[in-house]
Scaffold this motif. Structure first.
Motif, short mmCIF file in Angstrom:
data_model
loop_
_atom_site.label_atom_id
_atom_site.label_comp_id
_atom_site.label_asym_id
_atom_site.label_seq_id
_atom_site.Cartn_x
_atom_site.Cartn_y
_atom_site.Cartn_z
N LYS A 1 0.76 -1.08 0.05
CA LYS A 1 -0.13 0.07 -0.06
C LYS A 1 0.84 1.22 -0.14
N ARG A 2 1.95 1.20 0.93
CA ARG A 2 2.80 2.60 0.71
C ARG A 2 3.54 2.58 -0.34
N THR A 3 4.12 1.39 -0.94
CA THR A 3 4.49 1.49 -2.30
C THR A 3 3.86 2.09 -3.43
N ILE A 4 2.51 1.61 -3.48
CA ILE A 4 1.81 2.43 -4.54
C ILE A 4 1.32 3.48 -4.28
N ASP A 5 1.26 4.03 -2.91
CA ASP A 5 0.84 5.56 -2.65
C ASP A 5 2.09 6.29 -3.09
N THR A 6 3.17 5.87 -2.73
CA THR A 6 4.53 6.71 -3.25
C THR A 6 4.61 6.57 -4.75
N ILE A 7 4.36 5.62 -5.51
CA ILE A 7 4.44 5.71 -6.73
C ILE A 7 3.37 6.60 -7.40
N LEU A 8 1.92 6.56 -6.95
CA LEU A 8 0.77 7.45 -7.55
C LEU A 8 1.20 8.98 -7.16
N LEU A 9 1.83 9.24 -5.91
CA LEU A 9 2.05 10.65 -5.68
C LEU A 9 3.31 10.94 -6.28
N ASN A 10 4.31 10.45 -6.88
CA ASN A 10 5.34 10.51 -7.62
C ASN A 10 5.50 10.14 -9.06
N MET B 1 11.51 7.21 -10.75
CA MET B 1 11.92 6.37 -9.51
C MET B 1 12.29 5.16 -9.86
N SER B 2 13.43 4.74 -9.06
CA SER B 2 13.91 3.32 -9.25
C SER B 2 13.58 2.33 -8.05
N LEU B 3 13.76 1.26 -8.28
CA LEU B 3 13.31 0.10 -7.35
C LEU B 3 13.86 0.39 -5.90
N SER B 4 15.14 0.70 -6.08
CA SER B 4 16.01 1.05 -5.02
C SER B 4 15.65 2.06 -4.05
N GLN B 5 15.18 3.37 -4.91
CA GLN B 5 14.37 4.52 -4.13
C GLN B 5 13.29 4.03 -3.48
N LEU B 6 12.24 3.29 -4.36
CA LEU B 6 11.06 2.82 -3.52
C LEU B 6 11.33 2.09 -2.41
N ALA B 7 12.17 0.92 -2.39
CA ALA B 7 12.45 0.12 -1.45
C ALA B 7 12.86 1.07 -0.19
N ASN B 8 13.66 2.03 -0.21
CA ASN B 8 14.42 2.89 0.70
C ASN B 8 13.15 3.54 1.52
N GLN B 9 12.03 4.13 0.51
CA GLN B 9 11.01 4.84 0.88
C GLN B 9 10.01 3.88 1.98
N VAL B 10 10.01 2.86 1.89
CA VAL B 10 8.88 2.05 2.39
C VAL B 10 9.79 1.14 3.56
N GLY B 11 11.17 1.25 3.47
CA GLY B 11 11.92 0.61 4.63
C GLY B 11 12.03 -1.05 4.40
N THR B 12 12.37 -1.38 3.39
CA THR B 12 12.80 -2.64 2.81
C THR B 12 13.84 -2.79 1.87
N ASN B 13 14.36 -3.83 1.42
CA ASN B 13 15.34 -3.95 0.32
C ASN B 13 14.72 -4.21 -1.07
N PRO B 14 15.28 -3.97 -2.00
CA PRO B 14 14.80 -3.96 -3.48
C PRO B 14 14.27 -5.51 -3.84
N SER B 15 14.96 -6.47 -3.67
CA SER B 15 14.61 -7.81 -3.93
C SER B 15 13.38 -8.08 -3.20
#
Length: 408
Positions: A304-313, A318-332
């Protein structure tokens, strides 16, 4: 005119009108400012300020300038006069005298190098500006010029109290069974409307249109002799109910704030009861469509946090690494969980959302395909065309020609 008098004028005008008011000296230096407008949105730039000061330097004492910026923001400006000499200027605004069209907002997005991610904030900013009629603007201009010609007089507040009380008889209100049943039914209809919005059920929302119209009619007499004001008040209540329902349906608050502000302004600007009835039904349906478009209620918190971040930006890379950092997890881990829940990769999801936005802009002839590509978060036009053709089955130009809105 002394600085304390200039500050008093700015505060007095703002208190009386609610519109941002700023005073400058002859060199363009800010002396006093009373405003609510965020400093990053639409403030007159130094070149525009210099041009305005030069125009006012040769103006007549009674002149009041109506100034429109390149971003469609409108201001009133008048000279500060002391001992028959110009000592500075007072600028009032921003405000609007006409609502901006989608094409106007798109042009501002492009001219200010903004993206689709910023469109919600831009719409919200412009929808929140005061809307003045020509007559209202002229009256404010007259008030401004008169205030600028003499220091304000501080009033002496004299308290007057009437201690003679008049008894008012208050009838006891009895609730009949029929009245109670009607009230309970009204609340049931409200709950049904909210449930339909939260579920993204457009059919359910439409089934409540008759009930909404009945409620607006019922409340039109709440304020004696003011049916329009009474109906506006109940429409504001429905706006709040729709917003709460959409939030329960999983819509991110940023989107809710945007639509809630829009309808609050549209309700206030209505001049007929019929217009309010139509607006209230449209409002409920748009909240429902928002749930359908951007709800993330069916996903686990991280997704949910990932999708919210994508939609708002969405308009930014946006890279997968940036998204993972935003939601507090690792990219894989994010990549694997996202694919499991959403049914597609993060990149595919972003591209589908971006192409969906691009199709809306392609239906308008005012923006080029290149501008649309960058606005929707694509770093280069060939990649945008490739993704568009893959998902839509035709090139952006072919799609634009099909919808009949001109060529790139």
């Amino acid at each position: 005119m002394q600085p304390h008098s200039i500050k008093a004028i700015a505060h007095l005008f703002h208190s009386a009108t609610g519109i941002d008011t700023t005073a400058f000296d002859r060199a363009g230096q800010r002396i006093a400012s009373v405003d609510n407008t965020p400093p990053t949105t639409g403030i007159i730039n130094p070149l525009e300020m210099s041009s305005l000061i030069n125009k006012l330097a040769t103006a007549k004492a009674a002149d009041c300038f109506h100034y429109v910026t390149t971003t469609k923001l409108e201001y009133l400006a008048a000279n500060l006069i002391s001992n028959a000499q110009m000592t500075g200027i007072v600028i009032v605004g921003p405000f609007l005298t006409a609502a901006l069209t989608p094409d106007d907002l798109n042009a501002i997005l492009i001219n200010q190098s903004l993206t689709v991610s910023d469109s919600h904030y831009l719409k919200q900013f412009y929808q929140g500006l005061p809307m003045l009629s020509t007559e209202k603007m002229a009256a404010l201009g007259s008030l401004l010029v008169n205030l600028c010609h003499q220091p304000p007089i501080s009033p002496t507040l004299v308290e007057v109290h009437d201690h003679q009380q008049v008894a008012v008889s208050r009838p006891v209100t009895s609730i009949h069974a029929a009245s109670q049943a009607a009230i309970e039914k009204r609340y049931e209809e409200e709950q049904a409307l909210m449930a339909a919005i939260a579920a993204g059920d457009k059919t359910g929302v439409k089934q409540q249109f008759a009930a909404i119209a009945k409620i607006t009619d019922l409340f039109s007499s709440r304020i004696p002799g003011q049916p329009l004001r009474s109906t506006k008040n109940i429409c504001f209540v429905y706006n709040t109910l729709c917003r709460i329902a959409a939030h329960r349906g999983g819509v991110q608050p940023v989107y809710l704030n945007d639509i809630s502000e829009k309808y609050a302004l549209l309700i206030e600007r209505q001049t007929t009861l019929a217009g309010l009835r139509t607006l209230t039904a449209t409002m409920a349906l748009e909240y429902c469509e928002l749930v359908i478009a951007v709800s993330t209620s069916g996903y686990q918190p991280m997704i949910k946090r990932t999708i919210d971040t994508i939609l708002l930006n969405l308009g930014h890379a946006m890279s997968l690494s940036q998204l993972a950092n935003q939601v507090g997890t690792n990219p894989s881990y994010l990549s694997r969980k996202f694919s499991e829940e959403v049914g597609m990769s993060v990149t595919d999801y972003m591209n589908r959302r971006r192409i969906s936005e691009a199709k809306k802009y392609l239906a308008r002839p005012t923006l080029s395909i290149t501008e649309i590509a960058f606005m929707t978060g694509f770093n280069n036009v060939p990649y945008f065309i490739k993704v568009f053709k893959k998902l839509v089955g035709k090139t952006p130009l072919h799609y634009r020609n099909e919808v009949g809105q001109g060529k790139d």
